[in-house]
Design a protein around this motif. Sequence first.
Motif, PDB file in Angstrom:
ATOM      1  N   PRO A  66      -6.983 -14.841 -48.657  1.00  0.00           N
ATOM      2  CA  PRO A  66      -5.830 -14.809 -48.137  1.00  0.00           C
ATOM      3  C   PRO A  66      -4.652 -13.770 -48.735  1.00  0.00           C
ATOM      4  O   PRO A  66      -4.902 -13.879 -50.246  1.00  0.00           O
ATOM      5  CB  PRO A  66      -4.910 -16.071 -47.880  1.00  0.00           C
ATOM      6  CG  PRO A  66      -6.304 -17.002 -47.968  1.00  0.00           C
ATOM      7  CD  PRO A  66      -7.261 -16.292 -48.991  1.00  0.00           C
ATOM      8  N   ASP A  67      -4.102 -12.971 -48.379  1.00  0.00           N
ATOM      9  CA  ASP A  67      -2.917 -12.123 -48.780  1.00  0.00           C
ATOM     10  C   ASP A  67      -2.101 -13.027 -49.827  1.00  0.00           C
ATOM     11  O   ASP A  67      -1.739 -12.111 -50.746  1.00  0.00           O
ATOM     12  CB  ASP A  67      -2.159 -11.296 -47.983  1.00  0.00           C
ATOM     13  CG  ASP A  67      -3.003 -10.326 -47.192  1.00  0.00           C
ATOM     14  OD1 ASP A  67      -4.242  -9.964 -47.574  1.00  0.00           O
ATOM     15  OD2 ASP A  67      -2.617  -9.884 -45.938  1.00  0.00           O
ATOM     16  N   PHE A  68      -1.889 -14.055 -49.436  1.00  0.00           N
ATOM     17  CA  PHE A  68      -0.662 -14.927 -50.347  1.00  0.00           C
ATOM     18  C   PHE A  68      -1.428 -15.330 -51.641  1.00  0.00           C
ATOM     19  O   PHE A  68      -0.721 -15.707 -52.466  1.00  0.00           O
ATOM     20  CB  PHE A  68       0.001 -15.925 -49.496  1.00  0.00           C
ATOM     21  CG  PHE A  68      -1.068 -16.944 -49.075  1.00  0.00           C
ATOM     22  CD1 PHE A  68      -1.522 -17.996 -50.043  1.00  0.00           C
ATOM     23  CD2 PHE A  68      -1.280 -16.912 -47.861  1.00  0.00           C
ATOM     24  CE1 PHE A  68      -2.263 -18.954 -49.544  1.00  0.00           C
ATOM     25  CE2 PHE A  68      -2.254 -17.820 -47.555  1.00  0.00           C
ATOM     26  CZ  PHE A  68      -2.649 -18.987 -48.192  1.00  0.00           C
ATOM     27  N   PHE A  69      -2.581 -15.053 -51.835  1.00  0.00           N
ATOM     28  CA  PHE A  69      -3.249 -15.280 -53.072  1.00  0.00           C
ATOM     29  C   PHE A  69      -2.697 -14.477 -54.005  1.00  0.00           C
ATOM     30  O   PHE A  69      -2.548 -13.423 -53.795  1.00  0.00           O
ATOM     31  CB  PHE A  69      -4.831 -15.522 -53.282  1.00  0.00           C
ATOM     32  CG  PHE A  69      -5.295 -16.696 -52.591  1.00  0.00           C
ATOM     33  CD1 PHE A  69      -4.914 -17.500 -51.697  1.00  0.00           C
ATOM     34  CD2 PHE A  69      -6.747 -16.968 -53.075  1.00  0.00           C
ATOM     35  CE1 PHE A  69      -5.490 -18.538 -51.108  1.00  0.00           C
ATOM     36  CE2 PHE A  69      -7.451 -18.478 -52.466  1.00  0.00           C
ATOM     37  CZ  PHE A  69      -6.521 -19.036 -51.580  1.00  0.00           C
ATOM     38  N   PRO A  70      -2.383 -14.871 -55.408  1.00  0.00           N
ATOM     39  CA  PRO A  70      -1.651 -14.094 -56.578  1.00  0.00           C
ATOM     40  C   PRO A  70      -2.876 -13.416 -57.216  1.00  0.00           C
ATOM     41  O   PRO A  70      -2.884 -13.338 -58.515  1.00  0.00           O
ATOM     42  CB  PRO A  70      -0.941 -14.955 -57.449  1.00  0.00           C
ATOM     43  CG  PRO A  70      -1.891 -16.338 -57.304  1.00  0.00           C
ATOM     44  CD  PRO A  70      -2.537 -16.321 -55.819  1.00  0.00           C
ATOM     45  N   VAL A  71      -3.642 -12.481 -56.326  1.00  0.00           N
ATOM     46  CA  VAL A  71      -4.610 -11.482 -56.985  1.00  0.00           C
ATOM     47  C   VAL A  71      -4.134 -10.253 -57.315  1.00  0.00           C
ATOM     48  O   VAL A  71      -3.529  -9.715 -56.287  1.00  0.00           O
ATOM     49  CB  VAL A  71      -5.815 -11.477 -55.984  1.00  0.00           C
ATOM     50  CG1 VAL A  71      -7.050 -10.567 -56.464  1.00  0.00           C
ATOM     51  CG2 VAL A  71      -6.391 -13.006 -55.511  1.00  0.00           C
ATOM     52  N   ASP A  72      -4.229  -9.734 -58.393  1.00  0.00           N
ATOM     53  CA  ASP A  72      -4.004  -8.397 -58.506  1.00  0.00           C
ATOM     54  C   ASP A  72      -4.496  -7.460 -57.563  1.00  0.00           C
ATOM     55  O   ASP A  72      -5.667  -7.234 -57.492  1.00  0.00           O
ATOM     56  CB  ASP A  72      -4.055  -8.094 -60.026  1.00  0.00           C
ATOM     57  CG  ASP A  72      -3.823  -6.574 -60.480  1.00  0.00           C
ATOM     58  OD1 ASP A  72      -3.165  -6.029 -59.811  1.00  0.00           O
ATOM     59  OD2 ASP A  72      -4.070  -6.589 -61.884  1.00  0.00           O
ATOM     60  N   ALA A  73      -3.831  -6.720 -56.993  1.00  0.00           N
ATOM     61  CA  ALA A  73      -4.174  -5.619 -56.092  1.00  0.00           C
ATOM     62  C   ALA A  73      -5.088  -4.759 -56.694  1.00  0.00           C
ATOM     63  O   ALA A  73      -6.126  -4.092 -55.819  1.00  0.00           O
ATOM     64  CB  ALA A  73      -3.120  -5.061 -55.455  1.00  0.00           C
ATOM     65  N   ASP A  74      -5.101  -4.420 -57.916  1.00  0.00           N
ATOM     66  CA  ASP A  74      -5.769  -3.397 -58.605  1.00  0.00           C
ATOM     67  C   ASP A  74      -7.331  -3.927 -58.944  1.00  0.00           C
ATOM     68  O   ASP A  74      -7.979  -3.309 -59.370  1.00  0.00           O
ATOM     69  CB  ASP A  74      -5.361  -2.615 -59.647  1.00  0.00           C
ATOM     70  CG  ASP A  74      -3.951  -1.789 -59.338  1.00  0.00           C
ATOM     71  OD1 ASP A  74      -3.699  -1.301 -58.211  1.00  0.00           O
ATOM     72  OD2 ASP A  74      -2.949  -1.813 -60.139  1.00  0.00           O
TER      73      ASP A  74
END
Length: 174
Positions: free
Chosen positions: A91-99
Amino acid sequence: MTFRRGIFTALAVTTTTGLLLTACSSHDEGDVDATQNTSLNITTPSGAKITMPTEPQNALGFYSTDFDLLLTLGIDTADTQPIRDGVDQFPDFFPVDADRDLTTYPSYPDYDLEATASAEPDFILNCLGFKDDLDERLQAIAPTYTFDSFADEDWRDSAEKVASDLDRTDQWQE
């Protein structure tokens, strides 16, 4: 003669004290603390006694919410993570680095333990504590903290317990 003895005694005491202070100050406490704090011994809610690194470098969240919790607690995660079958991203709200180049593999409801082992985790967080023999199978891959996040308690309570057990209370409270 007494004057000379007094000077000699004072000189000997001063020299000995200086040597002792120099010897004490050359001991590097940082090295002792670093070696003593490289691992954490935990008894998990499932009853397993594990020794895990205090700072995992390649942790794996066995279920999607486990991955989210690892990220929230500031634990370095593997670049390969399991995900629910039929889902291709977190999900987009997971704090995963976009890069970040994150690879996923399906591992729920059918477990892909071979892919899990291939990720070479140094620690696994597993909230599927209700699944028989899963903890034992994951322990064979890496130290695994197994708990049941689907019990009848509030998910925040079980997440807070995980944070406390992993010595990450400060990160949980941020």
